[in-house]
Design a protein around this motif. Structure first.
Motif, PDB file in Angstrom:
ATOM      1  N   ARG A 172       0.830  -1.211   0.000  1.00  0.00           N
ATOM      2  CA  ARG A 172       0.000   0.000   0.000  1.00  0.00           C
ATOM      3  C   ARG A 172       0.864   1.261   0.000  1.00  0.00           C
ATOM      4  O   ARG A 172       0.541   2.253  -0.652  1.00  0.00           O
ATOM      5  CB  ARG A 172      -0.902  -0.031   1.237  1.00  0.00           C
ATOM      6  CG  ARG A 172      -2.118   0.863   1.185  1.00  0.00           C
ATOM      7  CD  ARG A 172      -3.083   0.570   2.319  1.00  0.00           C
ATOM      8  NE  ARG A 172      -2.480   0.621   3.633  1.00  0.00           N
ATOM      9  CZ  ARG A 172      -2.345  -0.424   4.460  1.00  0.00           C
ATOM     10  NH1 ARG A 172      -2.744  -1.624   4.079  1.00  0.00           N
ATOM     11  NH2 ARG A 172      -1.789  -0.290   5.652  1.00  0.00           N
ATOM     12  N   MET A 173       1.966   1.228   0.748  1.00  0.00           N
ATOM     13  CA  MET A 173       2.815   2.422   0.885  1.00  0.00           C
ATOM     14  C   MET A 173       3.845   2.555  -0.232  1.00  0.00           C
ATOM     15  O   MET A 173       4.417   3.618  -0.429  1.00  0.00           O
ATOM     16  CB  MET A 173       3.531   2.402   2.246  1.00  0.00           C
ATOM     17  CG  MET A 173       2.564   2.554   3.408  1.00  0.00           C
ATOM     18  SD  MET A 173       3.419   2.786   4.992  1.00  0.00           S
ATOM     19  CE  MET A 173       3.873   1.125   5.380  1.00  0.00           C
ATOM     20  N   PRO A 202       3.761   2.846  -3.571  1.00  0.00           N
ATOM     21  CA  PRO A 202       3.676   3.871  -4.621  1.00  0.00           C
ATOM     22  C   PRO A 202       4.144   5.262  -4.172  1.00  0.00           C
ATOM     23  O   PRO A 202       4.609   6.056  -4.993  1.00  0.00           O
ATOM     24  CB  PRO A 202       2.178   3.888  -4.979  1.00  0.00           C
ATOM     25  CG  PRO A 202       1.669   2.543  -4.584  1.00  0.00           C
ATOM     26  CD  PRO A 202       2.463   2.176  -3.368  1.00  0.00           C
ATOM     27  N   GLU A 203       4.026   5.549  -2.855  1.00  0.00           N
ATOM     28  CA  GLU A 203       4.428   6.865  -2.350  1.00  0.00           C
ATOM     29  C   GLU A 203       5.887   6.891  -1.881  1.00  0.00           C
ATOM     30  O   GLU A 203       6.432   7.962  -1.611  1.00  0.00           O
ATOM     31  CB  GLU A 203       3.532   7.285  -1.167  1.00  0.00           C
ATOM     32  CG  GLU A 203       2.041   7.328  -1.498  1.00  0.00           C
ATOM     33  CD  GLU A 203       1.749   8.250  -2.674  1.00  0.00           C
ATOM     34  OE1 GLU A 203       2.270   9.386  -2.681  1.00  0.00           O
ATOM     35  OE2 GLU A 203       1.026   7.832  -3.597  1.00  0.00           O
ATOM     36  N   ALA A 204       6.489   5.720  -1.744  1.00  0.00           N
ATOM     37  CA  ALA A 204       7.843   5.644  -1.166  1.00  0.00           C
ATOM     38  C   ALA A 204       8.900   6.089  -2.179  1.00  0.00           C
ATOM     39  O   ALA A 204       8.686   6.026  -3.385  1.00  0.00           O
ATOM     40  CB  ALA A 204       8.128   4.218  -0.702  1.00  0.00           C
ATOM     41  N   ASN A 205      10.027   6.530  -1.646  1.00  0.00           N
ATOM     42  CA  ASN A 205      11.139   6.949  -2.503  1.00  0.00           C
ATOM     43  C   ASN A 205      12.232   5.887  -2.518  1.00  0.00           C
ATOM     44  O   ASN A 205      12.594   5.358  -1.465  1.00  0.00           O
ATOM     45  CB  ASN A 205      11.739   8.270  -1.989  1.00  0.00           C
ATOM     46  CG  ASN A 205      10.792   9.421  -2.229  1.00  0.00           C
ATOM     47  OD1 ASN A 205      10.186   9.512  -3.296  1.00  0.00           O
ATOM     48  ND2 ASN A 205      10.642  10.288  -1.242  1.00  0.00           N
ATOM     49  N   LYS A 222      11.622   3.623  -9.992  1.00  0.00           N
ATOM     50  CA  LYS A 222      11.812   4.809  -9.152  1.00  0.00           C
ATOM     51  C   LYS A 222      13.296   5.111  -8.931  1.00  0.00           C
ATOM     52  O   LYS A 222      13.686   6.265  -8.799  1.00  0.00           O
ATOM     53  CB  LYS A 222      11.112   4.609  -7.799  1.00  0.00           C
ATOM     54  CG  LYS A 222       9.598   4.697  -7.887  1.00  0.00           C
ATOM     55  CD  LYS A 222       8.984   4.526  -6.498  1.00  0.00           C
ATOM     56  CE  LYS A 222       7.503   4.817  -6.544  1.00  0.00           C
ATOM     57  NZ  LYS A 222       7.059   5.773  -5.532  1.00  0.00           N
TER      58      LYS A 222
END
Length: 299
Positions: free
Chosen positions: A132-133, A135-138, A176
């Motif tokens: 869940r997290m 897609p927002e993680a770097n 990413k």
């Protein structure tokens, strides 16, 4: 679609008269078999004589090429702890948990429960929180990773990245980090490897190089030993200084130690890959005589 799709990396086993083509899963892989069936044919031998680096397979643990995974992993554990009113683990315990199977972490490292039902539920929640997290993680490439992988690609050294998360997640992370076009193959959770031994043998099969011609890049001492059990060489990327209860990590058994991929040169890779496997490693070629615990020993 009556026939299951068999990925083409299994072809050397399917085409080998001495291998059982009904056993196309990682648990049946053996180093001695792969060192036999993945030997280069006449045309490959000619190619490798002209360009010796092409004979080598480069196998990377995901954390040697990408940063950001550890933080995401820790945040996933914190999320599950908070939502279930469990004690939030301190940083030392979090470090110990990295790379371990979640069931083992829950029962043995965090000591949250002995109940298998709860253990399975919380380990699923951790995997879901991670996804869940994500897609927002770097994620960023580690120092030297882009240059090193680019050089290997230029010399047509097949590169495989190994990860304990799902393939789709690995693809996202590589994108990413700016590494997505630099790996020819991925070994991920979907491949069904239960041990690191199976992971490295499957990586060698996907690279189409015998394990004894593969070089594994890892940051875990126990994975150096596992690489050697498959008859591969191992280069330790020694970047972790903290964690593991402050214990100094022993990489003395690695074929070479570097503090980052930026230190490496192609001549060093060729030299390491060209060494003969040591007799003491080859015991691991019969893992059925030495059962490996399902979730592997801790450091």
């Amino acid at each position: 679609d009556m026939y299951p799709v068999v990925e083409d990396f299994w072809e050397p086993i399917i085409n080998s008269p001495r291998m059982d083509s009904d056993r196309l899963s990682p648990e049946w892989l053996r180093a001695s078999d792969l060192n036999d069936v993945l030997q280069p044919d006449y045309m490959d031998e000619k190619r490798f004589r002209i360009s010796p680096l092409q004979a080598i397979g480069a196998v990377f643990k995901d954390e040697t090429v990408m940063s950001g995974m550890n933080e995401l992993s820790k945040e996933s554990w914190r999320t599950v702890a908070r939502s279930n009113d469990l004690p939030i683990p301190d940083d030392d315990h979090m470090e110990l948990a990295l790379g371990m199977l979640p069931e083992r972490v829950i029962q043995q490292t965090f000591m949250w429960t002995d109940d298998w039902g709860e253990t399975k539920r919380w380990s699923n929640e951790v995997i879901e929180a991670y996804a869940r997290m994500l897609p927002e993680a770097n994620f960023t490439a580690t120092p030297g990773a882009v240059d090193w992988l680019t050089a290997l690609n230029e010399y047509q050294v097949p590169c495989v990245v190994c990860s304990s998360v799902a393939r789709a997640q690995v693809v996202t992370m590589l994108e990413k980090a700016g590494l997505s076009n630099l790996f020819q193959q991925i070994v991920a959770a979907d491949d069904g490897c239960e041990t690191q031994y199976q992971t490295y043998l499957l990586a060698s099969l996907k690279a189409k190089r015998p394990p004894m011609k593969c070089v594994v890049f890892t940051d875990e001492p126990k994975e150096i030993s596992t690489a050697h059990e498959t008859s591969a060489k191992a280069i330790a990327v020694v970047t972790k200084t903290g964690g593991n209860g402050g214990l100094r990590r022993d990489f003395s058994h690695a074929d070479m130690r570097v503090s980052g991929l930026h230190e490496l040169r192609l001549a060093q890779l060729k030299e390491v890959a060209g060494r003969e496997p040591e007799e003491s490693w080859v015991i691991g070629q019969t893992p059925e005589l030495q059962p490996e615990p399902f979730w592997g020993p801790g450091d």
